[in-house]
Write an enzyme that holds these catalytic residues in place. Structure first.
Site, PDB file in Angstrom:
ATOM      1  N   HIS A  93      88.941   5.110  45.094  1.00 43.91           N
ATOM      2  CA  HIS A  93      90.067   4.723  45.935  1.00 43.91           C
ATOM      3  C   HIS A  93      89.699   4.776  47.419  1.00 43.91           C
ATOM      4  CE1 HIS A  93      91.896   5.459  42.090  1.00 43.91           C
ATOM      5  NE2 HIS A  93      93.002   4.889  42.502  1.00 43.91           N
ATOM      6  N   LYS A 137     103.601  12.117  25.354  1.00 42.58           N
ATOM      7  CA  LYS A 137     104.273  12.759  26.489  1.00 42.58           C
ATOM      8  C   LYS A 137     103.955  12.009  27.786  1.00 42.58           C
ATOM      9  CE  LYS A 137     104.300  17.322  24.314  1.00 42.58           C
ATOM     10  NZ  LYS A 137     103.885  18.742  24.398  1.00 42.58           N
TER      11      LYS A 137
END
Length: 349
Positions: free
Chosen positions: A59, A241
């Protein structure tokens, strides 16, 4: 003529060391070339370089060529900035006007900090913006101003819902930061096992993932970056989840910003016009900051006391390894893909 002279040390066949100063000055020149003001060019260059310094090349420097391609295709409007659209006391909605994600996110982080300093807690929900690159950048920025922060963003669909075959969920990065004198605690994680920028980072290094990171085109979990990147179907953290958490974050960021959901982003040509939330809590309103420091240290010491499964390994709190990486790269230079660096130099020339 700008001088691109490079003094680097080869670390591996596809990596070289670049100094912080060299990368930042090269990127400033690049962004000025593409029409950014000096102030914005400096902000962009510093942010990309600091992410690389902290070892988050995926990034940081690795994203620069893609960022430039978005500018060239006019997906990113270089002169646009986030503007306040609606105020609700300590909460505000802003419109990013398709401006650069780093500039918009920095502006909205600073506004959320200002609201928190005024009200104790402040929230800015941003719509119609672009990729903020490393979310932890803004969590750390808030922590440096004495604010606890919770931030999240949605993305294009790049994960299948649990039990599904096609991607319908984003990996929706989630950030929590807590100020601390001995080193801020900064959790910065995608809701996929690996962010796709990180998967591509492994690909550039010619390495497999240490754990399965997504499904290949035969619907099998894989550790091979190339196979996962064919269809970009990431594995949710915690399986079902993580699938549920991704959906909830998308719901929250869409409702709070009145912006695009992942389903709307999916219909666009590129991952643009996304939605983000910046929530800050000012510690100025607490009178027990010394107690808070002690409680944080108590939690960290208890966690550090766990015996490593493998001899020589360490146990870390969120953000601790980043501090170690930063110190190492400040001393030795930042390991960067030769291929990526060459692309950046060509763009800047």
């Amino acid at each position: 003529m700008f001088n691109f002279k490079t003094t680097t040390t080869t670390m591996a066949s596809n990596l070289k060391n670049i100094s912080f100063e060299e990368m930042q000055s090269t990127l400033v020149h690049l962004f000025l070339k593409y029409g950014f003001t000096q102030e914005k060019a400096q902000l962009l260059a510093r942010t990309y370089t600091e992410s690389t310094l902290d070892g988050v090349n995926s990034h940081g420097i690795n994203r620069v060529p893609l960022f430039i391609s978005y500018i060239e295709q006019e997906f990113i409007q270089i002169n646009a900035e986030a503007e306040k659209a609606e105020g609700m006391g300590s909460m505000e909605r802003w419109d990013g006007n398709l401006g650069p994600g780093i500039i918009n996110a920095t502006k909205c982080t600073d506004r959320a900090i200002a609201l928190a300093k005024e009200h104790g807690m402040g929230m800015v929900a941003l719509r119609n913006t672009n990729h903020w690159m490393r979310g932890g950048t803004y969590g750390r920025r808030a922590a440096e101003q004495g604010c606890i922060a919770i931030m999240f963003t949605n993305t294009q669909p790049n994960m299948p819902p649990w039990g599904g075959k096609d991607s319908r969920l984003g990996n929706n990065p989630f950030i929590v930061s807590i100020p601390r004198k001995k080193g801020h605690v900064v959790l910065d994680m995608a809701i996929s096992q690996f962010a796709f920028g990180k998967i591509n980072d492994y690909k550039l290094k010619g390495q497999q993932l240490p754990f399965p990171g997504g499904w290949d085109d035969e619907d099998q979990l894989s550790t091979y970056p190339e196979k996962i990147l064919v269809k970009e179907r990431g594995l949710p953290i915690g399986y079902w989840k993580g699938s549920a958490l991704s959906m909830i974050l998308d719901m929250l960021v869409t409702l709070l910003s009145a912006g695009n959901s992942t389903s709307k982003i999916a219909g666009k040509e590129k991952e643009i016009a996304i939605s983000q939330v910046f929530l800050c809590i000012s510690q100025d309103y607490f009178r027990d900051t010394d107690v808070q420091e002690r409680l944080l240290q108590e939690i960290i010491d208890f966690t550090h006391s766990s015996t490593p499964m493998k001899e020589g390994q360490n146990i870390y709190y969120p953000g601790e390894r980043t501090l170690e990486t930063r110190a190492r790269n400040q001393k030795n230079g930042m390991p960067v893909s030769i291929e990526v660096w060459q692309k950046v130099l060509e763009l800047a020339s």
